[in-house]
Design a protein around this motif. Structure first.
Motif, PDB file in Angstrom:
ATOM      1  N   UNK A 167      13.058   2.533  -0.313  1.00  0.00           N
ATOM      2  CA  UNK A 167      14.057   1.660   0.305  1.00  0.00           C
ATOM      3  C   UNK A 167      13.980   1.692   1.831  1.00  0.00           C
ATOM      4  N   UNK A 168      13.086   2.543   2.350  1.00  0.00           N
ATOM      5  CA  UNK A 168      12.827   2.554   3.797  1.00  0.00           C
ATOM      6  C   UNK A 168      11.682   1.607   4.154  1.00  0.00           C
ATOM      7  N   UNK A 169      11.072   0.960   3.144  1.00  0.00           N
ATOM      8  CA  UNK A 169       9.928   0.086   3.446  1.00  0.00           C
ATOM      9  C   UNK A 169      10.378  -1.367   3.630  1.00  0.00           C
TER      10      UNK A 169
ATOM     11  N   UNK B 150       6.590  20.575 -13.967  1.00  0.00           N
ATOM     12  CA  UNK B 150       7.470  20.427 -15.138  1.00  0.00           C
ATOM     13  C   UNK B 150       8.105  19.035 -15.137  1.00  0.00           C
ATOM     14  N   UNK B 151       8.672  18.655 -16.273  1.00  0.00           N
ATOM     15  CA  UNK B 151       9.318  17.337 -16.374  1.00  0.00           C
ATOM     16  C   UNK B 151      10.477  17.223 -15.389  1.00  0.00           C
ATOM     17  N   UNK B 152      11.314  18.246 -15.323  1.00  0.00           N
ATOM     18  CA  UNK B 152      12.494  18.168 -14.452  1.00  0.00           C
ATOM     19  C   UNK B 152      12.079  18.030 -12.989  1.00  0.00           C
ATOM     20  N   UNK B 153      11.096  18.816 -12.562  1.00  0.00           N
ATOM     21  CA  UNK B 153      10.627  18.728 -11.171  1.00  0.00           C
ATOM     22  C   UNK B 153       9.941  17.395 -10.908  1.00  0.00           C
ATOM     23  N   UNK B 154       9.199  16.916 -11.905  1.00  0.00           N
ATOM     24  CA  UNK B 154       8.507  15.638 -11.741  1.00  0.00           C
ATOM     25  C   UNK B 154       9.494  14.487 -11.608  1.00  0.00           C
ATOM     26  N   UNK B 155      10.541  14.504 -12.416  1.00  0.00           N
ATOM     27  CA  UNK B 155      11.548  13.440 -12.346  1.00  0.00           C
ATOM     28  C   UNK B 155      12.267  13.501 -10.998  1.00  0.00           C
ATOM     29  N   UNK B 156      12.531  14.722 -10.528  1.00  0.00           N
ATOM     30  CA  UNK B 156      13.191  14.899  -9.235  1.00  0.00           C
ATOM     31  C   UNK B 156      12.308  14.359  -8.105  1.00  0.00           C
ATOM     32  N   UNK B 157      11.011  14.670  -8.203  1.00  0.00           N
ATOM     33  CA  UNK B 157      10.038  14.186  -7.208  1.00  0.00           C
ATOM     34  C   UNK B 157      10.007  12.659  -7.208  1.00  0.00           C
ATOM     35  N   UNK B 158       9.947  12.073  -8.417  1.00  0.00           N
ATOM     36  CA  UNK B 158       9.953  10.614  -8.535  1.00  0.00           C
ATOM     37  C   UNK B 158      11.210  10.025  -7.904  1.00  0.00           C
ATOM     38  N   UNK B 159      12.355  10.629  -8.183  1.00  0.00           N
ATOM     39  CA  UNK B 159      13.631  10.092  -7.670  1.00  0.00           C
ATOM     40  C   UNK B 159      13.637  10.087  -6.148  1.00  0.00           C
ATOM     41  N   UNK B 160      13.103  11.161  -5.531  1.00  0.00           N
ATOM     42  CA  UNK B 160      13.067  11.227  -4.068  1.00  0.00           C
ATOM     43  C   UNK B 160      12.168  10.117  -3.504  1.00  0.00           C
ATOM     44  N   UNK B 161      11.012   9.899  -4.159  1.00  0.00           N
ATOM     45  CA  UNK B 161      10.125   8.818  -3.700  1.00  0.00           C
ATOM     46  C   UNK B 161      10.782   7.464  -3.938  1.00  0.00           C
ATOM     47  N   UNK B 162      11.478   7.342  -5.065  1.00  0.00           N
ATOM     48  CA  UNK B 162      12.160   6.073  -5.360  1.00  0.00           C
ATOM     49  C   UNK B 162      13.156   5.744  -4.258  1.00  0.00           C
ATOM     50  N   UNK B 163      13.901   6.746  -3.831  1.00  0.00           N
ATOM     51  CA  UNK B 163      14.840   6.522  -2.720  1.00  0.00           C
ATOM     52  C   UNK B 163      14.071   6.141  -1.454  1.00  0.00           C
ATOM     53  N   UNK B 164      12.935   6.784  -1.243  1.00  0.00           N
ATOM     54  CA  UNK B 164      12.156   6.553  -0.017  1.00  0.00           C
ATOM     55  C   UNK B 164      11.616   5.122   0.080  1.00  0.00           C
TER      56      UNK B 164
ATOM     57  N   UNK C 206       0.821  -1.227   0.000  1.00  0.00           N
ATOM     58  CA  UNK C 206       0.000   0.000   0.000  1.00  0.00           C
ATOM     59  C   UNK C 206       0.849   1.269   0.000  1.00  0.00           C
ATOM     60  N   UNK C 207       1.858   1.380   0.881  1.00  0.00           N
ATOM     61  CA  UNK C 207       2.631   2.631   0.827  1.00  0.00           C
ATOM     62  C   UNK C 207       3.343   2.818  -0.509  1.00  0.00           C
ATOM     63  N   UNK C 208       3.802   1.726  -1.119  1.00  0.00           N
ATOM     64  CA  UNK C 208       4.509   1.871  -2.399  1.00  0.00           C
ATOM     65  C   UNK C 208       3.510   2.221  -3.505  1.00  0.00           C
ATOM     66  N   UNK C 209       2.319   1.613  -3.467  1.00  0.00           N
ATOM     67  CA  UNK C 209       1.283   1.968  -4.452  1.00  0.00           C
ATOM     68  C   UNK C 209       0.895   3.442  -4.298  1.00  0.00           C
ATOM     69  N   UNK C 210       0.812   3.906  -3.053  1.00  0.00           N
ATOM     70  CA  UNK C 210       0.510   5.327  -2.829  1.00  0.00           C
ATOM     71  C   UNK C 210       1.585   6.215  -3.451  1.00  0.00           C
TER      72      UNK C 210
END
Ligand code: CAA
Length: 258
Positions: free
Chosen positions: A235-237, A219-233, A202-206
């Motif tokens: 790894x805390x699950x 924007x694309x650059x901000x969106x990719x940056x946002x995705x990268x931060x969540x991608x790193x996150x 559930x947290x990963x689907x969210x």
């Protein structure tokens, strides 16, 4: 789940099924429907045992729009002071993934409600449109924005300016829906998709939902940056550890939603 008059809510494992139930008005979305859908989905969203919410209507109509009879006598001040339709925005704020299972008419507010969901499945009987202009009004639950982002300016302009409806095949071709299925298989298919989503962490689907949703806001650059931060996150699950361990062990993962 609380008791409601214009909707029916049931739980099927980790999936919740919300069925619009105003057959006498083809599920027209009046204030009561709006308040009940918003309240029920907010309650389901808070429940960690709900991994996906399916919203559907009847075979004939997902929803034939906002309730024209209810809106007809209103003044500008009525609409402005009550911030008419604003509560629908809460559906876009839900963190639990949502699936719209559309059969029959999804017009005006019905099309907008479907577009507020994350995954949109259509029966081959589905009809989508923003016919508000024929009533002397324009879309009011985000249709001019979400339809344009989904299908592009060409089709959105024509649909909003002429009220032309599109069928399920055109809707899929235009990118409004992810898939078209035979009408009698729609609900089973939507529940199967929901069960698949609800079986993920559930947290990963969210986070996946949040990342894709961000593409509509930035924007694309901000969106990719946002995705990268969540991608790193992720790894805390616990579920990342479990998912990757299960792959290596060649067994299905047992996610614990943590
Ligand atoms: N609001 C209120 N009542 C509605 C309704 C709506 N949007 N859509 C259908 N109904 C009612 C009808 O008035 C009718 O009630 P009565 O039996 O009391 O007359 C009942 O539902 C059955 O509808 P029909 O007899 O019209 O059924 P049909 O099969 O002949 O036609 C239809 C179906 C083409 C969908 C037709 O009902 C229709 O055109 N509905 C309105 C569609 C529309 O304009 N939607 C946009 C609404 S405005 C909006 O949504 C604003 C926004 O952006 C949020």
């Amino acid at each position: 789940v609380g008791s409601y008059e214009t909707i029916h809510v049931e739980r099927k494992g980790r999936t919740a099924l919300l069925t619009l139930n105003r057959p006498e008005a083809l599920n027209a979305l009046n204030l009561q429907v709006m308040n009940e859908v918003v309240a029920a989905t907010a309650e389901l969203d808070r429940d960690p045992d709900v991994g996906c919410i399916v919203i559907t209507g009847s075979p004939r109509a997902f929803a034939a729009g906002a309730d024209i009879k209810e809106m007809r006598p209103r003044s500008y001040m009525d609409m402005y002071l009550s911030d008419w339709f604003a509560a629908w925005d809460r559906l876009g704020d839900l963190r639990t993934p949502t699936v719209a299972a559309v059969s029959g008419y999804a017009l005006g507010g019905g099309c907008e409600l479907a577009m507020l969901c994350d995954i949109l499945l259509a029966a081959d009987t589905a009809v989508f449109g923003q016919p508000e202009i024929k009533l002397g009004v324009i879309p009011g639950i985000g249709g001019s924005q979400r339809l344009t982002r989904a299908v592009g300016k060409a089709k959105a302009m024509e649909m909003c300016l002429t009220g032309r409806t599109i069928d399920a095949v055109e809707a899929e071709w235009a990118g409004l829906v992810s898939r078209v299925v035979p009408a009698d298989e729609l609900l089973a298919e939507a529940l199967a998709v929901a069960e698949t989503v609800a079986g993920m962490s559930l947290p990963v689907a969210m986070m996946a939902k949040e990342a894709v949703s961000r593409a509509f806001e930035t924007t694309l650059a901000e969106g990719v940056r946002f995705e990268r931060r969540l991608f790193h996150a992720v790894f805390a699950t616990e579920d990342q550890k479990e998912g990757m361990a299960a792959f290596v062990d060649k067994r299905p993962p047992g996610f614990t939603h943590s």
